[in-house]
Design a protein around this motif. Structure first.
Motif, short mmCIF file in Angstrom:
data_model
loop_
_atom_site.label_atom_id
_atom_site.label_comp_id
_atom_site.label_asym_id
_atom_site.label_seq_id
_atom_site.Cartn_x
_atom_site.Cartn_y
_atom_site.Cartn_z
N MET A 67 0.55 -1.48 0.02
CA MET A 67 0.11 0.25 -0.06
C MET A 67 0.78 1.50 -0.12
O MET A 67 0.98 2.32 -0.94
N LYS A 68 1.83 1.22 0.90
CA LYS A 68 3.02 2.20 0.83
C LYS A 68 3.02 2.74 0.03
O LYS A 68 3.82 3.98 -0.42
N ILE A 69 3.31 2.26 -1.15
CA ILE A 69 4.23 2.55 -2.86
C ILE A 69 3.37 3.71 -3.44
O ILE A 69 3.48 4.61 -4.46
N HIS A 70 1.67 3.48 -3.15
CA HIS A 70 1.13 4.63 -3.72
C HIS A 70 1.28 6.05 -4.54
O HIS A 70 0.97 6.42 -5.46
N PRO A 71 1.79 6.55 -2.60
CA PRO A 71 2.15 7.41 -3.54
C PRO A 71 3.23 7.56 -4.73
O PRO A 71 3.33 9.36 -4.99
N LEU A 72 4.58 7.36 -4.46
CA LEU A 72 5.14 7.45 -5.90
C LEU A 72 4.55 7.06 -6.72
O LEU A 72 5.37 7.34 -7.76
N VAL A 73 4.12 5.65 -6.92
CA VAL A 73 3.55 5.42 -8.26
C VAL A 73 3.48 6.87 -8.23
O VAL A 73 2.88 6.62 -10.03
N GLY A 74 1.78 6.72 -7.95
CA GLY A 74 1.36 8.21 -8.46
C GLY A 74 1.71 9.34 -8.66
O GLY A 74 1.58 10.01 -10.17
N ALA A 75 3.02 9.59 -8.42
CA ALA A 75 3.66 10.46 -8.58
C ALA A 75 4.75 10.57 -9.63
O ALA A 75 4.61 11.27 -11.26
N GLU A 76 4.98 8.91 -10.62
CA GLU A 76 5.85 8.75 -11.06
C GLU A 76 5.21 8.99 -12.82
O GLU A 76 5.13 9.21 -13.60
N ILE A 77 3.16 8.41 -12.32
CA ILE A 77 2.42 8.45 -13.83
C ILE A 77 2.28 9.80 -13.62
O ILE A 77 2.59 10.08 -15.00
N LEU A 78 2.27 10.99 -12.55
CA LEU A 78 2.26 12.00 -13.17
C LEU A 78 2.91 13.21 -13.19
O LEU A 78 2.93 14.17 -14.29
N GLU A 79 4.42 12.83 -13.20
CA GLU A 79 4.83 13.12 -13.47
C GLU A 79 4.82 13.18 -15.75
O GLU A 79 6.00 14.19 -16.14
N GLU A 80 4.30 11.81 -16.17
CA GLU A 80 4.89 12.01 -17.59
C GLU A 80 3.31 13.26 -17.90
O GLU A 80 4.21 13.43 -19.50
N VAL A 81 2.66 13.23 -16.93
CA VAL A 81 1.68 14.47 -17.60
C VAL A 81 2.42 15.91 -17.80
O VAL A 81 1.38 16.51 -18.69
N LYS A 82 3.33 16.33 -17.22
CA LYS A 82 3.23 17.74 -17.10
C LYS A 82 2.23 19.34 -16.76
O LYS A 82 2.58 19.72 -17.98
N PHE A 83 2.48 18.49 -15.56
CA PHE A 83 2.04 19.90 -15.72
C PHE A 83 2.40 21.07 -15.85
O PHE A 83 3.17 21.50 -14.98
N PRO A 84 1.45 21.95 -15.61
CA PRO A 84 2.07 23.70 -15.51
C PRO A 84 1.78 23.73 -14.25
O PRO A 84 2.57 25.03 -13.93
N TYR A 85 1.97 23.32 -13.14
CA TYR A 85 1.35 23.77 -12.08
C TYR A 85 2.09 22.42 -11.10
O TYR A 85 2.36 21.30 -11.41
N PRO A 86 2.47 22.53 -9.92
CA PRO A 86 3.23 22.16 -8.90
C PRO A 86 2.27 20.84 -8.20
O PRO A 86 2.49 20.14 -7.12
N VAL A 87 1.60 19.72 -9.32
CA VAL A 87 1.35 18.49 -9.00
C VAL A 87 1.41 17.42 -7.63
O VAL A 87 1.45 16.95 -7.25
N VAL A 88 2.37 16.69 -8.67
CA VAL A 88 3.37 15.88 -8.38
C VAL A 88 4.26 15.85 -6.83
O VAL A 88 4.20 14.97 -6.62
N PRO A 89 5.09 17.32 -6.70
CA PRO A 89 4.61 17.61 -5.39
C PRO A 89 3.94 16.82 -4.04
O PRO A 89 3.94 16.20 -3.16
N ILE A 90 2.94 17.15 -4.12
CA ILE A 90 1.44 17.04 -3.66
C ILE A 90 1.24 15.83 -3.38
O ILE A 90 0.92 15.20 -2.66
N VAL A 91 0.92 15.20 -4.31
CA VAL A 91 0.45 13.55 -4.47
C VAL A 91 1.69 12.45 -3.67
O VAL A 91 1.65 11.55 -3.31
N ARG A 92 3.02 13.02 -4.50
CA ARG A 92 4.62 12.10 -3.71
C ARG A 92 4.14 12.58 -1.97
O ARG A 92 4.54 11.77 -1.02
N ALA A 93 3.83 13.73 -1.57
CA ALA A 93 3.72 13.61 0.38
C ALA A 93 2.51 13.82 0.76
O ALA A 93 2.64 14.21 1.41
N HIS A 94 1.44 13.23 0.25
CA HIS A 94 0.19 13.54 0.71
C HIS A 94 0.57 12.59 2.14
O HIS A 94 -0.86 12.70 2.93
N HIS A 95 1.25 11.93 2.26
CA HIS A 95 0.92 10.85 3.26
C HIS A 95 2.62 11.26 4.26
O HIS A 95 1.82 10.24 5.82
N GLU A 96 2.70 12.28 4.28
CA GLU A 96 3.84 12.59 5.12
C GLU A 96 3.28 13.63 6.22
O GLU A 96 2.84 13.76 5.92
#
Length: 812
Positions: free
Chosen positions: A315-344
């Motif tokens: 279960m703990k891998i899902h923030p990392l996998v989510g961030a890796e998936i969204l890195e490919e999207v190239k959002f114009p705003y910082p979505v990836v750091p939020i997804v990676r850290a939402h269980h910190e």
């Protein structure tokens, strides 16, 4: 419109109308022709306007003529010119139907602006600077624009509940160069009109129109680019929502959760004053923060119990996998750091990176608090939802430990308001239903064939460490009990008896308060045997596959250790049903032809069952499953002997046994017994027109209808074909006639259910004990004879009633 805005509008309208009336009373035009020409030109110029792409206002060429009118005419004429131009500008081909109040407010604002500007130009500054000084006209234009824009921006600020200065700046500041350019052009018109002729000044108007057309083309291009950008932004948002639907397809508890988290997080972000870029990132992350769960096995996501250490690692891998998936999207705003850290966590004890305090992105800090509150206040597979007040208390208790204290404080103050907004947003958003329950008929097997199923939990993996002597003693005891259990199960073909043996023997191996064995019937689990505490509660459950604790075990064909009994689907949201049991041990029962059901043990203590208990239950379950399968097969054979396979009514064999018993009972008690024989008229035509599938459906409908109209002591059976028999103890008189009429109605309704309504009716014959016969054969033969006599009379179209001993001549 807020009350403050209404009060403001009332004051401006009252003062403006009063001032305008005073000016009209003093109105006089020294040169009516000149005023009339300017008035007409101002009205016509109102249609030459530019719709600004970023603000809800327009720019019109009539401002140029209004400025000239402020210089050339006296105050009443100038005010009338400004008001007429403003009203014409508001009413000339508007995008939406104009509000009379808004038009009146704009007119009053224009009258105040004209009076202020006229005072500036014709006041003491004229004597100091000279009437042809361009700076004077610039001040006049500034006075007009300032007065008009301040009044309108004040209304916009009150309506939007935003500060005045940002509202004015956003709406008017960037168009000030247009007004200054218009002032310069007006100065040229005034100078040319005074030094040459006013007709010569009109030569500038084509030049003004040319500038207007050029600017209009630029704005049209800007409007098209803006529409394109909005379309791309809308596509971007729809893509985000489509990704969120992908998460829902994997985890069905996430659908409402995502929208709720988005509303909460966005509102908290706004109050904290984060930038628009961060706010956009927070909205996207609210919808996508769980996308990494696509990489987590479904049985772990939907498990209705605590996770094992191995499952939690998955279960703990899902923030990392989510961030890796969204890195490919190239959002114009910082979505990836939020997804990676939402269980910190605020104190650094979270995952995956162990960030602490301000190291955690602000969006992730907000999302962590909101996500926790939503999880606590929503029904989950492993527990019931908590009331919102209790959930917020738990969140507040984690302030400074798991969560940012600032975010928690905002949540504590506003959670009731935010919940209301979330519910409103949920009602407004149409729920998209994914085709997850559709059965695809095509495709018989994968190209490589089917895999053989295997039990994933082996006994060896569950062995606990024991000392040698204890192991030998336990193994001996276990072997003896398993032998006894096997012997008991082999001695009975009764399902209830077999399961009772299991319950008694099982308690010596695995202590429990309640045992329940659920049998699969279609897509539900139905309790077949329950013993122990909360018996009535568990007996009443019907659990859909995949729902609750036992439903999850049945659907995934996996055992469950120390699940929460309170999540069983039958009473998950029913406050009247409450279980005192706190832990469950459940295993699937697999027979030769597939999954038969689930055996579950319950205890009052939390985490009461051990891995050793699970190992023993897994060892016993195949033997229990075999006994259950044999008993179900025996029950089916027994039922088929006395039950009609099509209608589930008693068959002819069962009918004769019951008729003998009823006649004997009537002889002992001296009561009457009505034997009613029914035969369908027109049923052969139904079979001929629509086929036997429809005919069988009609027979089942009639059987269900007759069963529904039976009293508790009545008995209905299918004699064969389209012939039914009812035994009605004590049946006679009007009550019997009413019951027969209901039987006819059942036949008519069944005929109406065919693809094209069919004239289906029922011939009925009645024999009553003891008048029409003293034994079962005589009664049935007499009722049958009268039924056939009724059928013959029906064919002759003779309307008669039912024949019985009470009315000898009656037939139907």
């Amino acid at each position: 419109m807020p009350n403050r805005a209404k009060f403001y509008v009332a004051i401006v309208l009252s003062a403006g109308i009063f001032a305008l009336v005073l000016q009209l009373i003093r109105f006089q035009a020294p040169d009516p022709l000149l005023f009339g020409i300017y008035f007409l030109l101002t009205i016509l110029a109102s249609g030459i306007r530019l719709r600004l792409p970023t603000v809800l206002t327009t720019l019109s060429v009539n401002f140029l003529l209004i400025l000239v009118g402020l210089v050339v005419f006296n105050r009443p004429e100038a005010v009338l010119l400004a008001v007429a131009g403003t009203v014409a500008q508001s009413l000339w081909r508007p995008r939406t139907r104009p509000d009379p109040i808004h038009v009146a407010f704009s007119a009053c604002s224009a009258s105040f602006a004209a009076m202020a500007a006229h005072t500036v130009f014709h006041g003491s500054l004229t004597r100091i600077m000279g009437p042809q000084n361009p700076l004077l006209l610039a001040l006049t234009a500034s006075a007009y624009v300032a007065t008009n824009s301040v009044l309108i921006a004040g209304l916009l600020a009150l309506m939007s509940r935003k500060p005045f200065c940002p509202t004015w700046y956003r709406t008017y500041f960037w168009v000030l160069p247009y007004y200054f350019a218009a002032g310069s052009t007006a100065w040229l018109l005034v100078v040319l009109g005074r030094q040459i002729t006013w007709q010569a000044a009109l030569v500038l108007l084509p030049l003004v129109y040319f500038v207007y057309r050029s600017h209009r083309m630029s704005l049209d291009r800007l409007e098209a680019d803006k529409a394109h950008v909005e379309e791309i932004a809308g596509l971007h948002l729809r893509t985000i929502e489509a990704l969120a639907l992908a998460i829902e397809a994997k985890d069905t508890t996430t659908a409402a959760h995502l929208q709720r988290v988005r509303v909460y997080a966005t509102e908290i972000g706004r109050e904290m004053g984060i930038s628009q870029k961060e706010l956009d990132a927070l909205q996207a992350a609210s919808l996508l923060h769980d996308i990494g769960k696509l990489a987590v096995p479904e049985h772990i996501i939907s498990k209705p119990g605590r996770l094992t250490p191995e499952e939690f690692e998955k279960m703990k891998i899902h923030p990392l996998v989510g961030a890796e998936i969204l890195e490919e999207v190239k959002f114009p705003y910082p979505v990836v750091p939020i997804v990676r850290a939402h269980h910190e966590k605020w104190d650094g004890s979270g995952y995956p990176s162990g960030l602490a305090g301000a190291e955690i992105p602000i969006g992730a800090r907000i999302l962590a608090v909101v996500d926790c509150l939503d999880a606590l206040s929503s029904d989950r597979q492993y527990r019931r939802a908590l009331p919102l007040d209790q959930a917020i208390e738990i969140v507040v208790s984690e302030s400074g430990k798991s969560f940012d204290p600032v975010v928690v404080d905002i949540m504590r103050r506003r959670y009731i308001e935010l919940e209301r907004l979330a519910l409103k947003a949920g009602m407004e958003k149409e729920k998209i239903k994914l085709s997850m329950d559709v059965k695809v008929a095509r495709g018989r097997a994968p190209a490589t064939g089917f895999a053989e199923s295997a039990d994933e939990v082996s006994g060896a993996e569950l062995d606990s460490a024991m000392d040698p002597l204890s192991s030998i003693a336990a193994a001996t005891q276990e072997a003896q009990m398993l032998y006894e259990l096997t012997q008991d199960l082999g001695n009975s073909l009764s399902l209830q008896e077999a399961l009772a043996f299991v319950g008694v023997r099982m308690k010596r191996l695995i202590p429990y308060e309640t045992i329940a064995v659920y049998i699969r019937r279609d897509e539900k689990l139905v309790p077949e045997y329950v013993s122990g505490e909360n018996l009535r509660l568990f007996t009443s459950l019907e659990i859909p596959l995949g729902q609750g604790l036992s439903g999850w075990v049945a659907e995934n064909n996996k055992p469950l250790l120390n699940g929460n009994p309170s999540v069983e689907a039958g009473y998950l949201n029913d406050p009247s049903k409450y279980s005192t049991l706190r832990s469950a041990l459940a295993v699937p029962l697999n027979g030769i032809n597939g999954m038969l059901g689930v055996m579950a043990l319950y205890r009052a203590e939390r985490d009461a069952f051990s891995k050793e208990n699970l190992r023993i239950l897994l060892a016993i379950s195949p033997k229990v499953a075999l006994a259950v399968e044999n008993a179900l097969t025996h029950r089916l054979l027994e039922t088929s002997i006395t039950t009609d396979y099509l209608t589930n009514l008693p068959n002819a064999r069962s009918l004769f046994l019951s008729l003998d018993n009823e006649v004997a009972r009537a002889q002992r008690t001296g009561s009457s017994l009505a034997v009613v024989v029914c035969d369908l008229d027109g049923f052969k035509q139904v079979n001929d027109r629509f086929g036997h599938v429809t005919g069988n459906k009609v027979l089942r409908l009639i059987a269900n209808g007759l069963r529904e109209h039976c009293d508790p002591l009545d008995y209905v059976a299918r004699m064969g074909g389209d012939e039914f028999v009812m035994l009605i103890p004590g049946g006679s008189g009007e009550a019997l006639d009413l019951k027969i009429e209901r039987m006819r109605t059942v036949a008519r309704l069944a005929g109406d259910s065919t693809p094209e309504p069919s004239p289906l009716s029922m011939s009925v014959g009645v024999a009553i004990f003891p008048g029409d016969g003293r034994d079962a054969e005589d009664l049935l033969a007499e009722a049958d004879r009268r039924m056939y006599k009724s059928k013959r009379l029906r064919k002759r179209s003779t309307p008669v009633a039912v024949e019985s001993s009470r009315v000898p001549a009656a037939m139907l």
